[in-house]
Design an enzyme around this catalytic site. Structure first.
Site, PDB file in Angstrom:
ATOM      1  N   ILE A   1       4.632  20.336   3.868  1.00  0.00           N
ATOM      2  CA  ILE A   1       4.907  21.740   4.123  1.00  0.00           C
ATOM      3  C   ILE A   1       3.598  22.529   4.222  1.00  0.00           C
ATOM      4  CG2 ILE A   1       7.151  21.770   2.968  1.00  0.00           C
ATOM      5  CD1 ILE A   1       5.839  23.079   0.515  1.00  0.00           C
TER       6      ILE A   1
ATOM      7  N   CYS B   1       1.579  29.715   9.926  1.00  0.00           N
ATOM      8  CA  CYS B   1       0.562  30.360   9.096  1.00  0.00           C
ATOM      9  C   CYS B   1       1.074  31.706   8.588  1.00  0.00           C
ATOM     10  CB  CYS B   1      -0.742  30.575   9.852  1.00  0.00           C
ATOM     11  SG  CYS B   1      -2.006  31.233   8.750  1.00  0.00           S
TER      12      CYS B   1
ATOM     13  N   GLY C   1      -4.574  18.681   0.303  1.00  0.00           N
ATOM     14  CA  GLY C   1      -5.287  19.932   0.549  1.00  0.00           C
ATOM     15  C   GLY C   1      -6.010  20.452  -0.672  1.00  0.00           C
ATOM     16  N   THR C   2      -5.314  21.271  -1.443  1.00  0.00           N
ATOM     17  CA  THR C   2      -5.913  21.990  -2.577  1.00  0.00           C
ATOM     18  C   THR C   2      -6.589  21.061  -3.583  1.00  0.00           C
ATOM     19  OG1 THR C   2      -4.228  23.674  -2.244  1.00  0.00           O
ATOM     20  CG2 THR C   2      -5.372  23.738  -4.340  1.00  0.00           C
TER      21      THR C   2
HETATM   22  C1  LIG Z   1      -7.596  27.656   1.874  1.00  0.00           C
HETATM   23  C2  LIG Z   1      -6.496  27.072   2.722  1.00  0.00           C
HETATM   24  C3  LIG Z   1      -6.539  27.198   4.103  1.00  0.00           C
HETATM   25  C4  LIG Z   1      -5.524  26.654   4.903  1.00  0.00           C
HETATM   26  N1  LIG Z   1      -5.586  26.760   6.265  1.00  0.00           N
HETATM   27  C5  LIG Z   1      -4.642  26.158   7.042  1.00  0.00           C
HETATM   28  C6  LIG Z   1      -4.738  26.187   8.470  1.00  0.00           C
HETATM   29  O1  LIG Z   1      -5.690  26.706   9.056  1.00  0.00           O
HETATM   30  N2  LIG Z   1      -3.741  25.598   9.192  1.00  0.00           N
HETATM   31  C7  LIG Z   1      -2.676  24.978   8.585  1.00  0.00           C
HETATM   32  O2  LIG Z   1      -1.813  24.432   9.279  1.00  0.00           O
HETATM   33  N3  LIG Z   1      -2.575  24.925   7.243  1.00  0.00           N
HETATM   34  C8  LIG Z   1      -3.528  25.493   6.457  1.00  0.00           C
HETATM   35  N4  LIG Z   1      -3.425  25.420   5.088  1.00  0.00           N
HETATM   36  C9  LIG Z   1      -2.256  24.736   4.477  1.00  0.00           C
HETATM   37  C10 LIG Z   1      -2.589  23.304   4.048  1.00  0.00           C
HETATM   38  O3  LIG Z   1      -3.002  22.526   5.149  1.00  0.00           O
HETATM   39  C11 LIG Z   1      -1.364  22.636   3.360  1.00  0.00           C
HETATM   40  O4  LIG Z   1      -0.260  22.661   4.242  1.00  0.00           O
HETATM   41  C12 LIG Z   1      -0.954  23.364   2.081  1.00  0.00           C
HETATM   42  O5  LIG Z   1      -2.091  23.839   1.377  1.00  0.00           O
HETATM   43  C13 LIG Z   1      -0.134  22.472   1.129  1.00  0.00           C
HETATM   44  O6  LIG Z   1      -0.853  21.343   0.706  1.00  0.00           O
HETATM   45  P1  LIG Z   1      -1.701  21.293  -0.692  1.00  0.00           P
HETATM   46  O7  LIG Z   1      -0.769  21.785  -1.775  1.00  0.00           O
HETATM   47  O8  LIG Z   1      -2.106  19.850  -0.851  1.00  0.00           O
HETATM   48  O9  LIG Z   1      -2.868  22.200  -0.530  1.00  0.00           O
HETATM   49  C14 LIG Z   1      -4.430  25.965   4.274  1.00  0.00           C
HETATM   50  C15 LIG Z   1      -4.402  25.836   2.878  1.00  0.00           C
HETATM   51  C16 LIG Z   1      -5.411  26.381   2.092  1.00  0.00           C
HETATM   52  C17 LIG Z   1      -5.354  26.204   0.578  1.00  0.00           C
END
Ligand SMILES: Cc1cc2nc3c(=O)[nH]c(=O)nc-3n(C[C@H](O)[C@H](O)[C@H](O)COP(=O)(O)O)c2cc1C
Length: 303
Positions: free
Chosen positions: A189, A127, A263-264
């Site tokens: 990632i 993180c 995620g996003t």
């Molecule tokens: C608002 C937000 C909060 C997140 N919180 C966590 C978290 O608590 N623990 C974690 O391992 N990853 C966290 N992530 C990372 C996501 O799980 C993921 O690895 C990252 O966003 C890439 O994927 P994406 O492009 O599909 O969002 C967070 C991402 C976002 C956007």
């Protein structure tokens, strides 16, 4: 209809599409939009030993095809999760409990509490948005191995996924370090560290100054890293980073991922994941492929 089920570390998932940590809460809000039992699994917000309010606002900023966040691990704490949210989520789908700590003892303690309940534990050692801990464990291979080893030793029943940071020198070396520490799988990632600036104020938009970059714009980087990780370890790899549609998910699986996280994309389209699942089905059917497992690691490099 093609068979979308996958098995990871002996746990069967209905399909390979999992909600990514921090973008799906504990599933309750999205369950108002659709029945979340259609999902392969949900990775929870990062759980810490005590409740956390997270970082000051603003903690989200928009970029071009990406967002930045510095939420800072806002969560109710592991005990409240087990008491209030676990039952709801586990009745619906596979629970990937994402855990974060400041110390090695934190990681061991949370893993011990979740062992035998969650279907998987996912160690967030990457993180970028909390000052102490988190990222510190996720950068160097020796500390990745150590936090993995300590966490694994607290677990009897639940398989351990180690989530890797992209903000590193070698993703392959770090994936190998997780494997050497006893990880049952790796996921990647997490977000890339970035900054967005308000030029009128001459200040970063996010109160924390920097935040984690996620969303469609990071996908090529994520795909490259997933390919490298999948070809440097022999434990399963779960891929994520910018997946927005079925074709993206299929590309990650061809690159070697056995499942994917989204995620996003959930923020831009609340129904993104059911659409990805049905889109994968259609693509496999159109290509005469009977099981999604047949596409895993089928990418052929040029030259
Ligand atoms: C608002 C937000 C909060 C997140 N919180 C966590 C978290 O608590 N623990 C974690 O391992 N990853 C966290 N992530 C990372 C996501 O799980 C993921 O690895 C990252 O966003 C890439 O994927 P994406 O492009 O599909 O969002 C967070 C991402 C976002 C956007």
């Amino acid at each position: 209809m093609a068979d979308l089920s996958v098995e990871i570390c002996g746990v069967k998932l209905k399909n390979p599409v999992i909600a990514a940590s921090g973008t799906f809460g504990f599933g309750r809000e999205y369950n108002l939009l659709y029945d979340i039992s259609v999902l392969g699994g949900v990775s929870t917000k990062g759980l810490t030993p005590e409740p956390r309010l997270g970082n000051p606002v603003p903690r989200i900023a928009e970029g071009d095809s990406v967002i930045l966040n510095a939420v800072g691990l806002q969560n109710p704490g592991v005990d409240a999760f087990l008491e209030n949210d676990f039952k709801f989520l586990s009745k619906k789908t596979a629970v990937i409990a994402n855990v974060a700590g400041k110390t090695l003892d934190d990681y061991a303690e949370i893993c011990g509490k979740l062992d035998g309940y969650a279907d998987f534990i996912e160690l967030n050692i990457s993180c970028p948005n909390v000052k102490a801990g988190g990222m510190a464990f996720g950068i160097r291979p020796e500390s990745i191995k150590e936090v993995t080893r300590i966490s694994k030793s607290a677990l009897k029943y639940t398989p351990l996924i180690v989530k890797l940071s992209p903000n590193v020198e070698s993703i392959a070396v770090n994936a190998q370090a997780a494997q050497a520490g006893g990880a049952d799988a790796v996921s990647l990632i997490n977000t890339l560290t970035g900054m967005v600036v308000d030029i009128e104020k001459r200040r970063p938009v996010i109160a924390n100054n920097t935040g984690g970059v996620s969303g469609a714009g990071i996908r090529p980087i994520a795909l490259r890293m997933v390919y490298e990780a999948a070809h440097s370890v022999n434990i399963p790899v779960i891929g994520m980073g910018g997946i927005t549609c079925a074709e993206d998910a299929i590309a990650f699986m061809m690159a070697g991922a056995r499942a994917v996280q989204v995620g996003t994309a959930n923020f831009t389209d609340g129904n993104a994941m059911p659409k990805i699942i049905s889109g994968m089905n259609s693509w496999l059917d159109a290509h005469g492929i009977k099981s999604v497992n047949e596409i895993v690691d089928t990418l052929v490099l040029n030259g």
